[in-house]
Write an enzyme that holds these catalytic residues in place. Structure first.
Site, PDB file in Angstrom:
ATOM      1  N   HIS A  35      36.647  38.512  43.857  1.00 48.85           N
ATOM      2  CA  HIS A  35      37.077  38.451  45.265  1.00 48.85           C
ATOM      3  C   HIS A  35      36.399  37.282  45.982  1.00 48.85           C
ATOM      4  O   HIS A  35      37.025  36.588  46.789  1.00 48.85           O
ATOM      5  CB  HIS A  35      36.709  39.749  45.994  1.00 48.85           C
ATOM      6  CG  HIS A  35      37.360  40.985  45.455  1.00 48.85           C
ATOM      7  ND1 HIS A  35      36.637  41.985  44.840  1.00 48.85           N
ATOM      8  CD2 HIS A  35      38.644  41.401  45.449  1.00 48.85           C
ATOM      9  CE1 HIS A  35      37.458  42.963  44.487  1.00 48.85           C
ATOM     10  NE2 HIS A  35      38.681  42.637  44.839  1.00 48.85           N
ATOM     11  N   VAL A 174      38.024  35.368  37.293  1.00 51.89           N
ATOM     12  CA  VAL A 174      36.567  35.256  37.125  1.00 51.89           C
ATOM     13  C   VAL A 174      36.137  36.310  36.104  1.00 51.89           C
ATOM     14  O   VAL A 174      36.527  37.483  36.206  1.00 51.89           O
ATOM     15  CB  VAL A 174      35.847  35.477  38.473  1.00 51.89           C
ATOM     16  CG1 VAL A 174      34.334  35.402  38.284  1.00 51.89           C
ATOM     17  CG2 VAL A 174      36.312  34.451  39.499  1.00 51.89           C
TER      18      VAL A 174
HETATM   19  P1  AMP Z   1      41.954  44.188  44.331  1.00 53.24           P
HETATM   20  O1  AMP Z   1      40.866  44.430  45.332  1.00 53.24           O
HETATM   21  O2  AMP Z   1      41.627  44.635  42.960  1.00 53.24           O
HETATM   22  O3  AMP Z   1      43.300  44.649  44.839  1.00 53.24           O
HETATM   23  O4  AMP Z   1      42.082  42.603  44.210  1.00 53.24           O
HETATM   24  C1  AMP Z   1      42.255  41.776  45.340  1.00 53.24           C
HETATM   25  C2  AMP Z   1      42.557  40.379  44.872  1.00 53.24           C
HETATM   26  O5  AMP Z   1      41.473  39.903  44.089  1.00 53.24           O
HETATM   27  C3  AMP Z   1      43.806  40.301  43.988  1.00 53.24           C
HETATM   28  O6  AMP Z   1      44.526  39.119  44.319  1.00 53.24           O
HETATM   29  C4  AMP Z   1      43.227  40.220  42.604  1.00 53.24           C
HETATM   30  O7  AMP Z   1      44.068  39.562  41.686  1.00 53.24           O
HETATM   31  C5  AMP Z   1      41.967  39.408  42.863  1.00 53.24           C
HETATM   32  N1  AMP Z   1      41.003  39.612  41.781  1.00 53.24           N
HETATM   33  C6  AMP Z   1      40.538  40.801  41.303  1.00 53.24           C
HETATM   34  N2  AMP Z   1      39.704  40.593  40.256  1.00 53.24           N
HETATM   35  C7  AMP Z   1      39.655  39.258  40.070  1.00 53.24           C
HETATM   36  C8  AMP Z   1      38.980  38.412  39.136  1.00 53.24           C
HETATM   37  N3  AMP Z   1      38.195  38.907  38.195  1.00 53.24           N
HETATM   38  N4  AMP Z   1      39.173  37.079  39.231  1.00 53.24           N
HETATM   39  C9  AMP Z   1      39.982  36.560  40.186  1.00 53.24           C
HETATM   40  N5  AMP Z   1      40.642  37.299  41.090  1.00 53.24           N
HETATM   41  C10 AMP Z   1      40.491  38.628  41.034  1.00 53.24           C
END
Ligand code: AMP
Length: 278
Positions: A35, A174
């Site tokens: 994030h 990441v």
């Molecule tokens: P979430 O809180 O899981 O709904 O994720 C919010 C945003 O963060 C989404 O666009 C995800 O794709 C991105 N995201 C989650 N994990 C990662 C990661 N390891 N690397 C890059 N972006 C991420």
């Protein structure tokens, strides 16, 4: 800096008081370095950075982990503060859904495959909440992780078809030192499961090796499956699929294609994907 806002009216007022291009990072909280990467990119490219923290019930199935999904608003807020986020929008469910949504946003061929097949209704929930958030925030750019590659493709289509004037910016996944993609759901894993979970990344390395040896796609899938299933705590594989960069299935693998994968461990279901390289 990092003003916490919980209602739509205050959000509108706060946005009005800030000048310049608005960048938006939608999240479900339990923020990690993945994030933070999105937030940094957003900060770099926009005058105003808005982060939403909302565990969206509409994107969880009846038997999924909505109730136990990790929530830590204090920690999230302190991360947002130190990253220089301007607005943290963390509404209650009733603020976003005064009534249960009846509009069904679906994209045949995109929202009913892969995750959509194993989590029916998931992308309806994603599409409705993002439509609502986009309409509240009116960002110039919105940031999405490649970690959720299918979501990224779905959102691009949603924005294109509904005419949202928003640039969707993809951010590379990441990973932890051993290759496991960071995810809020990794917190569910026991120490021993966490060790096993690196088999997902290792299966991508295996895929690359077999691709270079010119093996047939079905053979590659089978070898990846066998490799993953040989690990402790793996309960099953929902899918290992090969697609092009627009999520269309392929039967011959090329550089630039993607492999998408969903693995069920005892305590968590993890998804990941990898772009095929030379
Ligand atoms: P979430 O809180 O899981 O709904 O994720 C919010 C945003 O963060 C989404 O666009 C995800 O794709 C991105 N995201 C989650 N994990 C990662 C990661 N390891 N690397 C890059 N972006 C991420």
């Amino acid at each position: 800096m990092a003003e916490l806002i919980r209602d739509k009216k205050s959000l509108k007022d706060a946005l009005k008081s800030l000048k310049g291009e608005v960048g938006f990072v939608p999240t479900m909280g339990a923020l990690h370095r993945g994030h933070i990467e999105l937030i940094r990119r957003c900060k770099k490219e926009n005058n105003v950075c808005v982060v939403s923290i909302f565990v969206n019930p509409e994107q969880f199935g009846a038997n999924e982990d909505f109730e136990k999904y990790p929530r830590d608003i204090e920690k999230d807020l302190s991360i947002c503060k130190s990253e220089g986020v301007d607005i943290v929008f963390a509404p209650e469910v009733s603020e976003i859904y005064p009534t249960k949504p009846i509009i069904l946003l679906e994209i045949p061929g995109l929202t009913d495959v892969l995750e959509g097949k194993f989590r029916p209704g998931h992308f309806r929930g994603v599409c409705i909440v993002l439509s609502k958030l986009f309409n509240l925030i009116h960002p110039k750019r919105a940031y999405f992780g490649e970690k959720d590659f299918q979501q990224l493709i779905v959102v691009k289509k949603l924005v294109e078809e509904l005419g949202f004037d928003i640039d969707i910016v993809p951010v590379p996944t990441v990973r932890d030192d051993d290759g496991l993609a960071l995810s809020s759901r990794n917190a569910y894993l026991s120490k021993s499961e966490r060790e096993s979970a690196r088999c997902i990344y290792q299966s991508f390395e295996l895929m690359q090796e077999l691709f270079r040896k010119n093996l047939d796609i079905e053979e590659i899938r089978k070898r990846m499956e066998d490799f993953i299933l040989s690990h402790k705590h793996v309960v099953g594989i929902d899918y290992i699929e090969f697609t092009d960069d627009a999520l269309r299935g392929v039967n011959k693998l090329e550089v630039g294609h993607r492999v998408l994968i969903a693995v069920r461990f005892e305590s968590a279901r993890l998804i990941d994907n990898w772009e095929v390289k030379q």
